[in-house]
Design a protein around this motif. Structure first.
Motif, mmCIF file in Angstrom:
data_model
loop_
_atom_site.group_PDB
_atom_site.id
_atom_site.type_symbol
_atom_site.label_atom_id
_atom_site.label_comp_id
_atom_site.label_asym_id
_atom_site.label_seq_id
_atom_site.Cartn_x
_atom_site.Cartn_y
_atom_site.Cartn_z
ATOM 1 N N LYS B 188 48.434 33.324 39.904
ATOM 2 C CA LYS B 188 49.762 33.461 40.389
ATOM 3 C C LYS B 188 49.777 32.966 41.968
ATOM 4 O O LYS B 188 50.977 32.703 42.552
ATOM 5 C CB LYS B 188 50.268 34.781 40.337
ATOM 6 N N LYS B 189 48.592 33.023 42.670
ATOM 7 C CA LYS B 189 48.766 32.734 44.155
ATOM 8 C C LYS B 189 48.173 31.654 44.411
ATOM 9 O O LYS B 189 48.028 31.313 45.830
ATOM 10 C CB LYS B 189 48.301 33.835 44.954
ATOM 11 N N THR B 190 47.332 30.854 43.587
ATOM 12 C CA THR B 190 46.651 29.736 44.268
ATOM 13 C C THR B 190 46.956 28.666 43.467
ATOM 14 O O THR B 190 47.645 28.390 42.542
ATOM 15 C CB THR B 190 45.047 29.745 43.946
ATOM 16 N N PRO B 191 46.831 27.428 44.484
ATOM 17 C CA PRO B 191 47.338 25.986 43.709
ATOM 18 C C PRO B 191 46.327 25.676 42.246
ATOM 19 O O PRO B 191 47.132 25.352 41.261
ATOM 20 C CB PRO B 191 46.506 24.947 44.665
ATOM 21 N N ARG B 194 48.526 27.383 39.706
ATOM 22 C CA ARG B 194 49.765 26.738 39.604
ATOM 23 C C ARG B 194 49.469 25.466 38.630
ATOM 24 O O ARG B 194 50.316 25.191 37.548
ATOM 25 C CB ARG B 194 50.465 26.279 40.741
ATOM 26 N N TYR B 195 48.525 24.763 39.049
ATOM 27 C CA TYR B 195 48.204 23.555 38.290
ATOM 28 C C TYR B 195 47.907 23.798 36.768
ATOM 29 O O TYR B 195 48.117 23.106 35.956
ATOM 30 C CB TYR B 195 47.095 22.795 38.919
#
Lengths: 499, 320
Positions: B188-191, B194-195
């Motif tokens: 939820k909080k790191t790139p 997200r990727y």
């Protein structure tokens, strides 16, 4: 061509949530005629045909096929009434052969087995009647697009279709294939088969169509005989205003060289391309579908691993082996297919805008900076007036034009110095188009080098200062946009070199 | 106006209900079972359930990430057995220090996962096939390494990880919650997180956005191998024995937990919080049916039926 009407569509109205896609449209087709259905993107051509074959339910209006009012519930019923649509994307099964595709679901059987002898004989008969030279045993995947289209037409004819709708049949054909298709259309006319020919290529309309119906913004504009009209009149009917107001008056200020491509080649995609791009200019790339425009852009953007040739950015040679490399060097690319290559539809607007620059705004070198991300998204939502309830709205819930603006925001977030726009206005409404044109002017004013790829010749002519024309994976020539015209571009695009 | 706001409230409530439906399902199951069996809602029994669930839950976390990218990993059970066996062998046969042995076991699992990732991302082979092959290969390695016989007899230090307690909480449960927290933050909080979602949603678009999608996918499969190794070491420690056939069929339990938890099998949406609830639903159901003296044959049928029902309801709610 007789005077007997095989198809009449009267006062057809179709409303989708928020848009009137068709507004009291009329269309008639006579026996044995080729009737062009003309209009810009979004004019309602495809919707009208979908209403005809039962994919969409009409809200109002009447459809009469060969004298009988009809209400097709699905394509099967339409097929039984003798109606067949040849779609732009062909619907054949690549690993089956020609005969198996033509008679799919209608195979002659001997007991429980397919009677292959009969199947091949029937196929050969149909193909011969159409004067098409294709082996019934050839696998579809081994045929070129032109031949595949012939198979699709043969399939329709074998189902006793006497009303054929061809949706942009030439969009991916070579010149030679187009000639063969036109001969076939002539033979179909002789068999008293009626054809609805959807296209936006005027020269084709004049070559093979008997009459033309023009739609604009979901409305019926008029019906004329091709013999009694000319291109100017048809364009006027299609656009409804003079070409001048469709585009802003672009001002260019070409500066120093920003991108130089030398002898760029990609196996099976691009043959030896060289060109120059300056700061503050728009370089248009024209060409037919499949001519290699998109591939050239993608090659510069680092999509293909196997390539030869050199790319220089501000005079410095670049190694671009991935989109990441290109973006790092200030080169960005807007895909022609925003759903497939531009957006993650299931993620929010903010996530889509920030994805390329996420790692440049981290907290503690590890975590996504949610506040910075929100700020970035809101900046672009405001700058490009993206209509969305909030930056957390999922992109799939946005309209086409707003989705396109989200992809453009993602591009701009990388602060690019070279922007490649591939069909930036495809499938979006007139207002959003105009906003994208204005944005291009803004980019040019800020010294960005813009490459514009478009199938719409007026777009290329009006928005570029120089134009490259491609044909079969090659750059055929360069034109000065100020004194170029559509004919010149088409000549190059169809393979005739600049004299 | 009143009407409108009450409508809005109703919609909000429905939305919240929809969001927490897996949790509500678990809660309902717990309430029903606590009425049916007086032993169910006791601290020892609940601790027993979470301890049982920890092994499957940890591999389910890795499986969640793999499935979020649109992939699948059928080799987790075999990677688990291999890592457990290597760790046990290093301690018993080679006489290595426990921590060094654990490090080697974790590295072994990670290496197998790394191989999966490279085959999927670089060689572009289908994940189903790659991991199906790895399932057999890793199982074969395990049997070769152990000669088909269990390796057992560990000291207290090693037994701590599977059988020890921190206060009243079993160590595997502590490890499970720790990993849950770390992976939740990662997603939820790191790139990287997200990727992972972006790749599952649209890999082409993600790649054209300048993301090295191959690297992300390789990392996800390697991480999955690492988590399978963690599970394998805990299981070995708890059983006081590395069984060559350990973890057989765990891949399906893990996939079931992920799907029950609401992660889409086609990738792009879901998360580990759903997954732990999904794993708990399966564990609570097993435990409850045991307490009610339902034969294990019937339990299999019940488990399958629950998975089918849950996914069906999920589809239904998404269509609305």
């Amino acid at each position: 061509m007789g005077n007997e009407k095989v198809l009449e569509m009267k006062n057809i109205t179709k409303t989708f949530p928020g848009v009137k896609a068709l507004d009291r449209v009329n269309f008639t087709l006579k026996k044995g005629e080729v009737h062009a259905l003309l209009g810009e993107n979004g004019a309602g051509k495809s919707t009208l045909m979908k209403v005809l074959n039962g994919i969409h339910k009409r809200d109002e209006g009447e459809i009469i096929v060969k004298g009988d009012p009809v209400e097709f519930e699905n394509t099967k019923e339409a097929q039984n009434a003798g109606l067949a649509i040849i779609h732009q994307e062909l619907e054949l099964i690549p690993h089956l052969n020609v005969a198996e595709n033509i008679y799919l679901g209608r195979e002659d059987k001997k007991g429980i087995f397919i009677n292959y002898k009969q199947l091949y004989q029937n196929t050969a008969d149909v193909l011969e009647m159409l004067g098409v030279d294709i082996d019934p045993r050839a696998k579809i995947k081994d045929l070129n697009i032109g031949s595949q289209q012939m198979v699709e037409i043969a399939k329709a004819v074998s189902q006793n279709a006497d009303i054929l709708v061809m949706d942009e049949p030439t969009s991916s054909l070579t010149n030679q294939e187009i000639d063969i298709l036109f001969e076939l259309i002539e033979r179909l006319k002789e068999q008293e088969i009626s054809i609805v020919y959807i296209s936006h290529r005027l020269e084709e309309v004049f070559e093979i169509c008997d009459r033309v119906t023009v739609l604009r913004d979901g409305q019926f504009v008029g019906e004329v005989k091709t013999a009694e009209t000319d291109e100017d009149q048809l364009i006027n009917m299609m656009v409804g205003r003079t070409i001048e107001d469709r585009f802003p008056e672009m001002k260019f200020n070409p500066g120093e060289e920003i991108l130089r491509v030398e002898n760029l080649a990609v196996p099976d995609k691009i043959i030896d391309a060289s060109f120059l791009l300056h700061k503050g200019e728009v370089l248009g790339i024209a060409g037919l579908m499949g001519s290699g425009r998109t591939e050239l852009a993608k090659a510069v953007f680092g999509v293909y691993k196997e390539k030869t040739g050199d790319i220089y950015f501000k005079g410095k040679k670049l190694e671009i082996n991935s989109p990441a490399d290109a973006l790092k060097n200030g080169i960005s690319y807007l895909s022609e297919d925003r759903k497939d290559e531009g957006l993650v539809l299931g993620l929010p607007v903010a996530d889509n805008i920030s994805i390329s620059v996420l790692t440049t705004m981290l907290k503690a070198h590890t975590f996504i900076n949610a506040a910075a991300e929100k700020e970035l998204a809101q900046k672009y939502i405001e700058d490009l007036s993206i209509k969305t309830p909030s930056e957390m709205q999922l992109v799939k819930n946005l309209s086409g034009g707003n989705q396109q603006k989200v992809v453009i925001s993602k591009l701009l977030s990388t602060k690019p110095e070279v922007v490649i726009l591939d069909e930036p206005t495809r499938g979006i409404d007139v207002g959003a188009k105009r906003e994208i044109y204005n944005l291009m002017q803004e980019l040019v004013d800020n010294g960005v080098g813009v490459i514009l790829i478009s199938s719409e010749l007026p777009e290329v002519l009006n928005l570029s200062n120089r134009i490259l024309v491609m044909h079969e994976q090659e750059i055929m020539g360069e034109l000065d946009a100020a004194d170029a015209n559509q004919e010149e571009i088409m000549q190059l695009a169809t393979g005739r070199r600049n004299q | 106006m009143n009407n409108l706001s009450s409508n809005l409230n109703k919609n909000n409530i429905l939305e919240v209900l929809n969001k927490f439906k897996t949790g509500i399902g678990l809660l309902v199951l717990i309430i029903i079972l606590s009425f049916l069996s007086p032993y169910f809602l006791t601290i020892p029994n609940l601790l027993n359930i979470v301890r049982q669930v920890s092994i499957i839950a940890i591999i389910s976390f890795g499986m969640t990430m793999v499935i979020l990218t649109g992939g699948i990993d059928l080799s987790v059970g075999s990677m688990l057995a291999f890592s457990g066996a290597i760790t046990a062998g290093m301690i018993i046969n080679s006489g290595l220090n426990v921590f060094l042995a654990i490090f080697i076991g974790l590295a072994a699992g990670t290496a197998l996962g790394l191989f999966n990732g490279i085959a999927v991302a670089k060689a572009k082979l289908p994940a189903f096939i790659v991991t199906l092959a790895m399932m057999t290969i890793a199982r074969g390695f395990t049997l070769i390494y152990t000669n088909g016989r269990p390796i057992s007899g560990f000291d207290e230090t090693f037994r701590f990880f599977g059988a020890g307690y921190l206060g009243r909480i079993p160590v595997p449960v502590v490890i499970m919650f720790l990993l849950l927290f770390v992976i939740y933050i990662l997603l939820k909080k790191t790139p990287l997180g997200r990727y992972i979602y972006a790749i599952g949603g649209n890999e082409k678009a993600t790649k054209l956005s300048g993301i090295n999608t191959d690297k992300i996918k390789i990392a996800v499969y390697a991480l999955n191998g690492f988590l399978a190794a963690v599970s394998g070491i805990i299981l070995t420690s708890r059983l006081n024995s590395a069984q060559p056939m350990a973890g057989e069929g765990y891949e399906l339990d893990a996939i079931a937990a992920v799907v029950l938890g609401g992660t889409s099998l086609s990738g792009g949406s879901g998360g580990v919080v759903g997954t732990i609830i999904g794993a708990l639903i399966i564990a609570v159901l097993n435990n409850g049916l045991n307490l009610l003296n339902v034969s294990s044959f019937y339990q299999l049928v019940a488990k399958g039926a629950v998975i089918l029902l849950a996914v069906f309801l999920d589809r239904k709610s998404q269509q609305q």
